[in-house]
Design an enzyme around this catalytic site. Structure first.
Site, PDB file in Angstrom:
ATOM      1  N   ARG A 239       1.038  -1.427  -0.060  1.00 52.59           N
ATOM      2  CA  ARG A 239      -0.035  -0.209   0.085  1.00 52.59           C
ATOM      3  C   ARG A 239       1.403   1.665  -0.172  1.00 52.59           C
ATOM      4  O   ARG A 239       1.820   1.429   0.911  1.00 52.59           O
ATOM      5  CB  ARG A 239      -0.393  -0.354   1.140  1.00 52.59           C
ATOM      6  CG  ARG A 239      -1.933   1.457   1.259  1.00 52.59           C
ATOM      7  CD  ARG A 239      -2.483   1.043   2.154  1.00 52.59           C
ATOM      8  NE  ARG A 239      -2.633   1.426   4.130  1.00 52.59           N
ATOM      9  CZ  ARG A 239      -3.108   1.700   4.827  1.00 52.59           C
ATOM     10  NH1 ARG A 239      -4.054   0.526   5.007  1.00 52.59           N
ATOM     11  NH2 ARG A 239      -2.131   1.776   6.011  1.00 52.59           N
TER      12      ARG A 239
ATOM     13  N   SER B 287     -12.561  -4.158   0.875  1.00 54.42           N
ATOM     14  CA  SER B 287     -13.173  -3.687   2.387  1.00 54.42           C
ATOM     15  C   SER B 287     -14.393  -3.389   1.969  1.00 54.42           C
ATOM     16  O   SER B 287     -15.047  -2.473   1.629  1.00 54.42           O
ATOM     17  CB  SER B 287     -12.476  -1.987   2.365  1.00 54.42           C
ATOM     18  OG  SER B 287     -10.530  -2.258   2.422  1.00 54.42           O
TER      19      SER B 287
ATOM     20  N   LYS C 105      -4.048   5.789   7.928  1.00 51.27           N
ATOM     21  CA  LYS C 105      -4.806   6.057   6.801  1.00 51.27           C
ATOM     22  C   LYS C 105      -5.972   6.686   7.088  1.00 51.27           C
ATOM     23  O   LYS C 105      -6.672   7.045   8.046  1.00 51.27           O
ATOM     24  CB  LYS C 105      -5.781   4.837   6.628  1.00 51.27           C
ATOM     25  CG  LYS C 105      -6.470   4.411   5.679  1.00 51.27           C
ATOM     26  CD  LYS C 105      -7.629   3.087   5.417  1.00 51.27           C
ATOM     27  CE  LYS C 105      -7.813   2.907   3.928  1.00 51.27           C
ATOM     28  NZ  LYS C 105      -9.261   3.910   3.231  1.00 51.27           N
TER      29      LYS C 105
END
Length: 212
Positions: free
Chosen positions: A43, A112, A141
């Site tokens: 990520r 998700s 995040k």
């Protein structure tokens, strides 16, 4: 594709470019896998697709022969170009159906889900596993949804038609609650990335699980 993902979701590492900066991305992942990480997600929200492809190819070499799948977050194009094991998308990204069309039938696709509505909308013929949460808020995040806590996690797990992994601010001390809530594993970032010894940090999860 790996047919039974549940064992691979047990300890799911999500990389963070800032936290991995000092030790290096490849070294962090290598150490973490040595400590027991069972799945890796690349990520990097601010990288270009070309940069993600290069990073993924380097990690693919690191993971070669380990049996640990490599997933790319959000960038299905990079996942296809780098020929990694799959991709993970969120509710606001490319649709799961479009991601599957790009990936083909043999790659892993994760999605998700933050609430019951999202879980109920999942097509098990398209998606392979769900990321459920966030359980807690997390600084890795900034745009995360409202945390759901362990009770919320257990509720989503009970409704999930697929293997699933808990996400959001999780540490080794949370492992018992996550697994007892029925999730197949937990995704971690800062609990391993940026730690002085990524191998020891990952091993702490295995040691905690052994006591359950």
């Amino acid at each position: 594709m790996i047919r039974d993902l549940r064992p691979r979701l047990r300890l799911y590492l999500v990389t963070d470019p800032q936290l991995c900066r000092d030790a290096g991305l490849e070294n962090t992942v290598r150490q973490a896998v040595d400590g027991g990480v069972t799945m890796v997600q690349l990520r990097n929200k601010h990288a270009t697709t070309a940069a993600r492809i290069d990073m993924a190819r380097a990690l693919r070499d690191v993971l070669s022969g380990t049996g640990v799948p490599l997933i790319i977050n959000d960038d299905v194009e990079a996942a296809v170009a780098a020929d990694v094991d799959g991709a993970h998308v969120g509710q606001g990204d490319i649709s799961a159906a479009d991601a599957r069309a790009m990936l083909g039938p043999d790659k892993i696709l994760g999605l998700s889900c933050e609430n019951a509505q999202a879980v109920h909308a999942v097509n098990p013929a398209v998606v392979d596993y769900l990321g459920l949460g966030p359980v807690f808020g997390t600084t890795t995040k900034a745009d995360h949804k409202q945390p759901i806590g362990f009770d919320g996690l257990a509720g989503l797990v009970a409704q999930s038609p697929l293997p699933n992994v808990a996400i959001g601010g999780l540490k080794a001390k949370h492992q018992r609650a996550v697994l007892e809530g029925g999730a197949d594993g937990l995704a971690v970032v800062s609990a391993i990335c940026g730690q002085p010894d990524a191998t020891a940090a990952a091993r702490a999860f295995a040691e905690t699980e052994a006591k359950l």
